[in-house]
Design an enzyme around this catalytic site. Structure first.
Site, PDB file in Angstrom:
ATOM      1  CB  SER A 186      35.876   7.561  88.954  1.00 56.68           C
ATOM      2  OG  SER A 186      35.064   8.330  88.126  1.00 56.68           O
ATOM      3  CE  LYS A 228      42.613  11.306  91.204  1.00 54.93           C
ATOM      4  NZ  LYS A 228      41.045  11.858  91.133  1.00 54.93           N
ATOM      5  CD  GLU A 276      50.627  15.232  92.514  1.00 53.29           C
ATOM      6  OE1 GLU A 276      51.665  14.685  92.948  1.00 53.29           O
ATOM      7  OE2 GLU A 276      49.788  14.183  91.466  1.00 53.29           O
TER       8      GLU A 276
HETATM    9  C1  LIG Z   1      41.140  12.409  89.893  1.00 55.85           C
HETATM   10  C2  LIG Z   1      39.729  11.752  88.956  1.00 55.85           C
HETATM   11  C3  LIG Z   1      39.743  11.248  88.069  1.00 55.85           C
HETATM   12  C4  LIG Z   1      41.404  10.862  87.625  1.00 55.85           C
HETATM   13  O1  LIG Z   1      42.015  10.310  87.845  1.00 55.85           O
HETATM   14  P1  LIG Z   1      42.377   9.189  87.135  1.00 55.85           P
HETATM   15  O2  LIG Z   1      43.581   8.579  87.872  1.00 55.85           O
HETATM   16  O3  LIG Z   1      43.079   8.697  85.146  1.00 55.85           O
HETATM   17  O4  LIG Z   1      41.300   7.792  87.222  1.00 55.85           O
HETATM   18  C5  LIG Z   1      38.692  10.441  87.967  1.00 55.85           C
HETATM   19  N1  LIG Z   1      37.347  10.525  88.106  1.00 55.85           N
HETATM   20  C6  LIG Z   1      37.724  10.774  89.742  1.00 55.85           C
HETATM   21  C7  LIG Z   1      35.787  11.483  90.561  1.00 55.85           C
HETATM   22  C8  LIG Z   1      38.988  11.502  90.056  1.00 55.85           C
HETATM   23  O5  LIG Z   1      38.567  12.113  90.816  1.00 55.85           O
END
Ligand SMILES: *Cc1c(COP(=O)(O)O)cnc(C)c1O
Length: 407
Positions: free
Chosen positions: A387, A98, A120
């Site tokens: 992610s 993020k 948000e």
């Molecule tokens: C917020 C988040 C997501 C989901 O958000 P996307 O905008 O779909 O990427 C996925 N993985 C992690 C670790 C997150 O913090």
């Protein structure tokens, strides 16, 4: 190789449409702000000075490029003799992808002369990333968060406050993410002259889905170069979890024209599509308007948005970005559901075999890889967006996972 974020292609069209999805479904007062934002964004996207400043923040502050890790023990545990690589966004500062977007938009806000930032947040991850970027860039930061979510994510509330952000409690509606989103929109309408709204995923009115995609495309640009170095060829499959869709589009977008590369977007199926308790906007939703754009959303027969459910707070969003809806309608990407239970199993498998504890969101992508391994032809090259890391989730995991008869 694309060298700038916009060189890849120019979608969406000038009014923010991805073949009918997207657009700007906002009150008249916000229209001019969005139009100004778009033209300023298009200018900085071509501006070498801006891009160089952002690249410096990525490398010197956030820790880019993140590595690509081959997971051999995990590979051996699966059928099919596949080669599997993880793009390690868990190693980015603050523990997830993020921050790429918050740094990009924070820098853009400075260019716009806007010193007040609102955001948000649901689980608090986007709030933490935005508070981080604001502390670094010297911007005032206000984060809207549902009372319910603040209770569930106390640690992230504390982290935001430590970095000087103000966390505004939202008690309307279900006191969760969709209500926090509405409050942030209301604030922006009242204060758009001095305030920039940092939306946290590829959602919202144009130009947000495009902008967030571009800032997150650093994931796919790096991964493409890294896999070519490691394997001498492009992957057969890209896999990523989809909340609003930013880590997935960040990975997919730079591979868009590579026709041999298949995209898999993994949606949260919660307790199952039939239960109604899920967050699978493509598999279990329909086309409607939410958060300022036209896309797949969870809604009832009257078009009222219905609450999403997922064990992972970051996937607990009742919509999906318009570019994903476009990919779904053209078949460029496949959208597959993974349940809470499957995600928990996937999380434990990769933790034990590789010493990598994923975020619950990321665990959905891992579970999909385990599931598809047996169905694919053998010896595929698979690249997964890892992610985020799981530290934020260990407390809630204790409710679901026990060892040797311990609760
Ligand atoms: C917020 C988040 C997501 C989901 O958000 P996307 O905008 O779909 O990427 C996925 N993985 C992690 C670790 C997150 O913090």
């Amino acid at each position: 190789m694309p060298q700038t974020l916009t060189a890849i292609d120019q979608r969406p069209d000038n009014r923010g449409h991805y073949a009918g999805f997207g657009g700007r479904y906002v009150p008249e007062t916000l229209m001019q702000t969005l139009i100004d934002l778009e033209s300023e964004y298009r200018a900085v996207a071509e501006d070498r000075g801006f891009q160089a400043e952002l690249q410096a923040l990525f490398s010197e502050y956030a820790g880019r490029p993140t590595p690509l890790t081959r997971v051999r023990r995990y590979e051996s545990s699966l059928p099919g003799n596949h080669r599997i690589y993880l793009k390690r966004e868990d190693l980015l500062h603050t523990g997830a992808h993020k921050l790429n977007n918050s740094l990009g938009q924070g820098l853009l806000a400075k260019r716009l002369g806007k010193k007040r930032i609102i955001a948000e947040t649901g689980a608090g991850q986007h709030g933490v990333a935005t508070a981080t970027a604001c502390a670094l860039l010297g911007l005032e930061c206000i984060v809207y968060m549902g009372a319910e979510d603040m209770e569930r994510q106390k640690l992230n509330v504390f982290r935001m406050r430590l970095m000087g952000a103000k966390v505004e409690t939202v008690t309307s509606g279900t006191a969760t993410l969709k209500d926090a989103t509405n409050e942030a929109m209301r604030d922006w309408m009242a204060n758009c002259d001095d305030t920039h709204y940092i939306i946290g995923s590829c959602v919202g009115p144009h130009p947000f889905p495009m902008m967030v995609r571009d800032f997150q495309s650093v994931i796919g640009i790096e991964a493409r170069r890294q896999i070519l170095e490691a394997e001498g060829r492009l992957p057969d499959h890209l896999v990523a979890c989809v909340g609003g869709g930013s880590n997935s589009l960040g990975l997919f977008h730079p591979f868009y024209d590579d026709d041999t590369v298949r995209f898999w977007g993994v949606e949260a199926e919660g307790e199952g599509l039939a239960s109604g308790l899920h967050a699978a906007a493509v598999n279990g939703g329909s086309v409607g308007v939410f958060h300022g754009s036209m896309s797949y959303v969870l809604q009832n027969e009257d078009g009222q948005i219905t609450p999403a459910h997922s064990i992972s707070a970051g996937l607990d969003y009742p919509g999906i970005g318009p570019e994903h809806s476009f990919y779904a309608s053209t078949g460029r990407a496949e959208y597959v559901p993974i349940t809470d239970r499957e995600a928990l199993d996937g999380l434990q498998q990769i933790s034990r075999l590789e010493g990598l504890i994923p975020a619950l969101e990321t665990a959905h992508a891992m579970a999909q890889v385990s599931k598809m391994a047996a169905e694919l032809p053998p010896e595929q090259l698979i690249l997964v967006c890892f992610s985020g890391r799981g530290d934020k989730d260990v407390f809630s995991l204790q409710e679901h996972i026990s060892f040797d008869g311990e609760k």
